[in-house]
Design a protein around this motif. Sequence first.
Motif, PDB file in Angstrom:
ATOM      1  N   PHE A   9       0.938  -1.230   0.043  1.00 16.21           N
ATOM      2  CA  PHE A   9       0.123  -0.019   0.046  1.00 16.21           C
ATOM      3  C   PHE A   9       1.028   1.200  -0.108  1.00 16.21           C
ATOM      4  O   PHE A   9       1.482   1.358   1.093  1.00 16.21           O
ATOM      5  CB  PHE A   9      -0.869   0.135   1.226  1.00 16.21           C
ATOM      6  CG  PHE A   9      -1.645   1.172   1.382  1.00 16.21           C
ATOM      7  CD1 PHE A   9      -2.161   1.729   0.098  1.00 16.21           C
ATOM      8  CD2 PHE A   9      -2.046   1.674   2.573  1.00 16.21           C
ATOM      9  CE1 PHE A   9      -2.969   2.826   0.258  1.00 16.21           C
ATOM     10  CE2 PHE A   9      -2.766   2.927   2.770  1.00 16.21           C
ATOM     11  CZ  PHE A   9      -3.449   3.442   1.442  1.00 16.21           C
ATOM     12  N   GLY A  11       0.098   4.523  -0.314  1.00 10.67           N
ATOM     13  CA  GLY A  11      -0.295   5.831   0.105  1.00 10.67           C
ATOM     14  C   GLY A  11      -0.136   6.790  -1.060  1.00 10.67           C
ATOM     15  O   GLY A  11       0.377   6.443  -2.095  1.00 10.67           O
ATOM     16  N   CYS A  12      -0.400   7.924  -0.530  1.00 10.69           N
ATOM     17  CA  CYS A  12      -0.573   9.122  -1.560  1.00 10.69           C
ATOM     18  C   CYS A  12       1.064   9.904  -1.706  1.00 10.69           C
ATOM     19  O   CYS A  12       1.247  10.108  -2.837  1.00 10.69           O
ATOM     20  CB  CYS A  12      -1.446  10.128  -1.437  1.00 10.69           C
ATOM     21  SG  CYS A  12      -3.048   9.515  -0.830  1.00 10.69           S
ATOM     22  N   THR A  13       1.589   9.819  -0.816  1.00 11.24           N
ATOM     23  CA  THR A  13       2.744  10.842  -0.508  1.00 11.24           C
ATOM     24  C   THR A  13       3.984  10.252  -1.211  1.00 11.24           C
ATOM     25  O   THR A  13       4.655  10.759  -2.190  1.00 11.24           O
ATOM     26  CB  THR A  13       3.099  11.038   0.820  1.00 11.24           C
ATOM     27  OG1 THR A  13       2.055  11.192   1.604  1.00 11.24           O
ATOM     28  CG2 THR A  13       4.208  11.960   1.013  1.00 11.24           C
ATOM     29  N   CYS A  44      -6.747   6.675  -0.891  1.00 12.49           N
ATOM     30  CA  CYS A  44      -6.314   7.504   0.163  1.00 12.49           C
ATOM     31  C   CYS A  44      -6.737   6.822   1.612  1.00 12.49           C
ATOM     32  O   CYS A  44      -7.827   6.471   1.452  1.00 12.49           O
ATOM     33  CB  CYS A  44      -6.393   8.828   0.083  1.00 12.49           C
ATOM     34  SG  CYS A  44      -5.775   9.678   1.537  1.00 12.49           S
ATOM     35  N   CYS A  45      -6.022   6.710   2.639  1.00 14.05           N
ATOM     36  CA  CYS A  45      -6.457   6.281   3.940  1.00 14.05           C
ATOM     37  C   CYS A  45      -7.120   7.368   4.852  1.00 14.05           C
ATOM     38  O   CYS A  45      -7.801   6.860   5.555  1.00 14.05           O
ATOM     39  CB  CYS A  45      -5.401   5.536   4.801  1.00 14.05           C
ATOM     40  SG  CYS A  45      -4.359   6.975   5.547  1.00 14.05           S
ATOM     41  N   GLY A  46      -7.043   8.687   4.212  1.00 16.78           N
ATOM     42  CA  GLY A  46      -7.763   9.670   4.775  1.00 16.78           C
ATOM     43  C   GLY A  46      -7.004  10.396   6.069  1.00 16.78           C
ATOM     44  O   GLY A  46      -7.330  11.300   6.490  1.00 16.78           O
ATOM     45  N   ALA A  47      -5.512   9.759   6.134  1.00 16.47           N
ATOM     46  CA  ALA A  47      -4.701  10.605   6.801  1.00 16.47           C
ATOM     47  C   ALA A  47      -4.938  11.226   8.296  1.00 16.47           C
ATOM     48  O   ALA A  47      -4.455  12.209   8.736  1.00 16.47           O
ATOM     49  CB  ALA A  47      -4.114  11.607   5.940  1.00 16.47           C
ATOM     50  N   CYS A  80       4.208   4.298   5.245  1.00 16.97           N
ATOM     51  CA  CYS A  80       3.915   5.434   5.798  1.00 16.97           C
ATOM     52  C   CYS A  80       3.222   5.464   7.169  1.00 16.97           C
ATOM     53  O   CYS A  80       2.399   4.295   7.147  1.00 16.97           O
ATOM     54  CB  CYS A  80       2.868   6.423   4.905  1.00 16.97           C
ATOM     55  SG  CYS A  80       2.003   7.538   5.652  1.00 16.97           S
ATOM     56  N   THR A  82       1.395   6.922   9.036  1.00 15.09           N
ATOM     57  CA  THR A  82      -0.225   7.578   9.148  1.00 15.09           C
ATOM     58  C   THR A  82      -0.924   6.254   8.371  1.00 15.09           C
ATOM     59  O   THR A  82      -2.209   5.920   8.853  1.00 15.09           O
ATOM     60  CB  THR A  82      -0.209   8.799   8.843  1.00 15.09           C
ATOM     61  OG1 THR A  82       0.374   9.431   9.660  1.00 15.09           O
ATOM     62  CG2 THR A  82      -1.602   9.273   9.029  1.00 15.09           C
ATOM     63  N   CYS A  83      -0.567   5.941   7.178  1.00 15.00           N
ATOM     64  CA  CYS A  83      -1.193   4.906   6.310  1.00 15.00           C
ATOM     65  C   CYS A  83      -1.293   3.591   7.240  1.00 15.00           C
ATOM     66  O   CYS A  83      -2.432   2.912   7.668  1.00 15.00           O
ATOM     67  CB  CYS A  83      -0.540   4.461   5.259  1.00 15.00           C
ATOM     68  SG  CYS A  83      -0.351   5.842   4.159  1.00 15.00           S
TER      69      CYS A  83
HETATM   70  S1  SF4 Z   1      -1.658   8.896   5.259  1.00 14.97           S
HETATM   71 FE1  SF4 Z   1      -3.162   8.684   3.902  1.00 14.97          FE
HETATM   72  S2  SF4 Z   1      -2.928  10.679   2.778  1.00 14.97           S
HETATM   73 FE2  SF4 Z   1      -1.085  10.151   4.056  1.00 14.97          FE
HETATM   74  S3  SF4 Z   1       0.350   8.916   2.380  1.00 14.97           S
HETATM   75 FE3  SF4 Z   1      -1.025   7.674   3.672  1.00 14.97          FE
HETATM   76  S4  SF4 Z   1      -2.690   7.042   2.500  1.00 14.97           S
HETATM   77 FE4  SF4 Z   1      -1.700   9.069   1.724  1.00 14.97          FE
END
Ligand code: SF4
Lengths: 293, 325
Positions: A9, A11-13, A44-47, A80, A82-83
């Motif tokens: 996964f 994530g967006c970053t 996106c997980c919504g962070a 990530c 936060t993910c």
């Molecule tokens: S925390 Fe969410 S917004 Fe940030 S990278 Fe991960 S998936 Fe994307």
Amino acid sequence: MGKLKYALFTGCTAKQSTPEQMMSTMAVANKLDIELIELTEASCCGASHLQDYDDFLSLVLNARNIAYAEKHELTMVTICNTCQLNTAMTKHRLDNNAELKAKVNEKLAEVGLEYKGTSLVTHFLYAIIDDFGLDKIKEMVVKPLNKFNIAPFYGCHNIRPSELQNESHNKKENPYNPTSLDDLIIACGGVNVDYEEKNKCCGFHVELQAPHTAAVLAGTAIAGATDQNADMMVTPCPLCHLKLDTQTKHSSEAIGREVALPVLHMQQMIGLALGCTSEELGLKHHVTEVGFI
Amino acid sequence: MSTGTITTQKVNFKVFRFNADEDYLPYYEDYSMDVTSEEVVLDILNRIKWDHDGSFSYRRSCRHGICGACAIKVNGRSTLACKESMTTMIEYFGNDLTIEPLSTKRAVKDMIIDKGDFWEKHESVTPYLVTDIDEAPTCENLVLPHDAEKLNEADLCIQCGACHYACPAVEVNEDFFGPAAFAAAYRFESDVRDSDTDRLKAINEERQGVWDCVKCYECAEACPKDINPIEKITKLHQMTFTAGIAKSNVATRHAVGFLHSIKKHGLLDEGGLVLYSEGLGVVKHIPVALKMFKKGKIIMPWNMPKSDNLDEIQKLIKSSSTAKF
Ligand code: SF4
Ligand code: SF4
Ligand code: SF4
Ligand code: SF4
Ligand code: FES
């Protein structure tokens, strides 16, 4: 040991502002002969912000992401913090609440998916430690980082809340005295730096609404590492990375002291030790210069 | 007491000492003691006072984790002294332990701090029921189990301050109410008997309110009563939207912006989110954005990656959304 294989996964970053993180993840996986199947369907997980607005929707979207890992019958690996927190928290809540799980699955059924709870969710850092092994990394090091004092920056969302986080990996982490990243630095031949802020928050998540708070926290962390003679910092989280690498001007202003340190993604550090080139690791994408490496 | 074997080990303590009436600066005193596996942190404080220095000061009363007086910090970790076993502390931090008050900058005498800011903030969230009372009720005022459950653990808070002084946002932003005050706000907001209307407005204000929480989970980790204040903060965020008092500002647009972005791309459009959240305020981000652009860290809108099967995501957003802004 058979070949390690995970559902990634991103994530967006990693797909946008930290391309170097994506590149170095792939480069390191390649070196370690780990197969990563990218979950290109994931959202996106919504962070940690979407759930402030709509908790249920955030659960449904995160459950959908995990459902795709389950389809591959693989452990989901995140890159990530936060993910990791959002996905693991979703998993924890659904696995412990049959009613909620049923409600979420009712929605997922509309798009032909089901959340079963069969895939583990773990951060790449812990996958490497638990499944690959630091001893093996140590053996593979071709360019030991022994010239460098490296300050680990753990990032909140990989170590707290510890009860939840410690469900996702074998190696129990003490949130007040974490060691995983220190161990990784040592395995790469580097000298790990102990400093007070290593398990503190960088402030990233309030950068827009509370810029001063965010800047003070990031600045204090960089200053703490600098005062313990760190040559660079390393982090498993692209969001921490963004905060520490790109915002040094604001951070310096906020704490009234000029601070800036090169900040490596955990993957870049491993990659350097294993002999990847700076092109493969995307070192040119850093805002704070890492040229001397 | 226990039937297991009691073990003993040597522990070196570095203890914060300060008397605001006499000392210009605080200092640390070293004590070395044999600590048994039976002892809690409060036993150590007692022994310092009884065996070493009668002037050593700390607060304690119930010795049963109820009064909330005895919270201090051990190696930087907020700890309820009468509850925390020394064995755990040694397991966590080894045999060299630093004992400090919850907040060294608020120290009055040794472990005793001025908790004034804590109580002021507690008061700011109207920490009591606001309701019309029937002076001559004809029957008991019942709260059904299902409604009582909504309070979660929030009413178990003992106001010890462990979370408050572990919170980095409290440390940096003196207006921030802090996790304990928010847990209290949640306790009354989720009480079916309460009819207050100002509390939620207060916690919705910038700087003091929930939007300035950095989401570090220090409070969840620190609380000896498992109140999990950040979870309550998340619920308060949601309540501001449900109650329709969330104003359109950079914080709320930031939360809602995720939804717009996911709807469009599946992924978060980072640049788009900043633009949507800040509105015209976006100009202040331009210098950093330019630096990032030069390093290939900013993706142009037309190159924005999209999730595969985006139609699924859009369908789920339509069918599963529960909030409105
Ligand atoms: S925390 Fe969410 S917004 Fe940030 S990278 Fe991960 S998936 Fe994307
Ligand atoms: S350290 Fe920063 S980016 Fe990392 S998890 Fe905490 S707030 Fe988020
Ligand atoms: S999560 Fe929020 S309230 Fe809790 S300690 Fe961190 S900043 Fe403070
Ligand atoms: S929430 Fe927990 S840590 Fe905070 S004051 Fe209440 S009991 Fe203490
Ligand atoms: S002495 Fe009362 S809570 Fe510890």
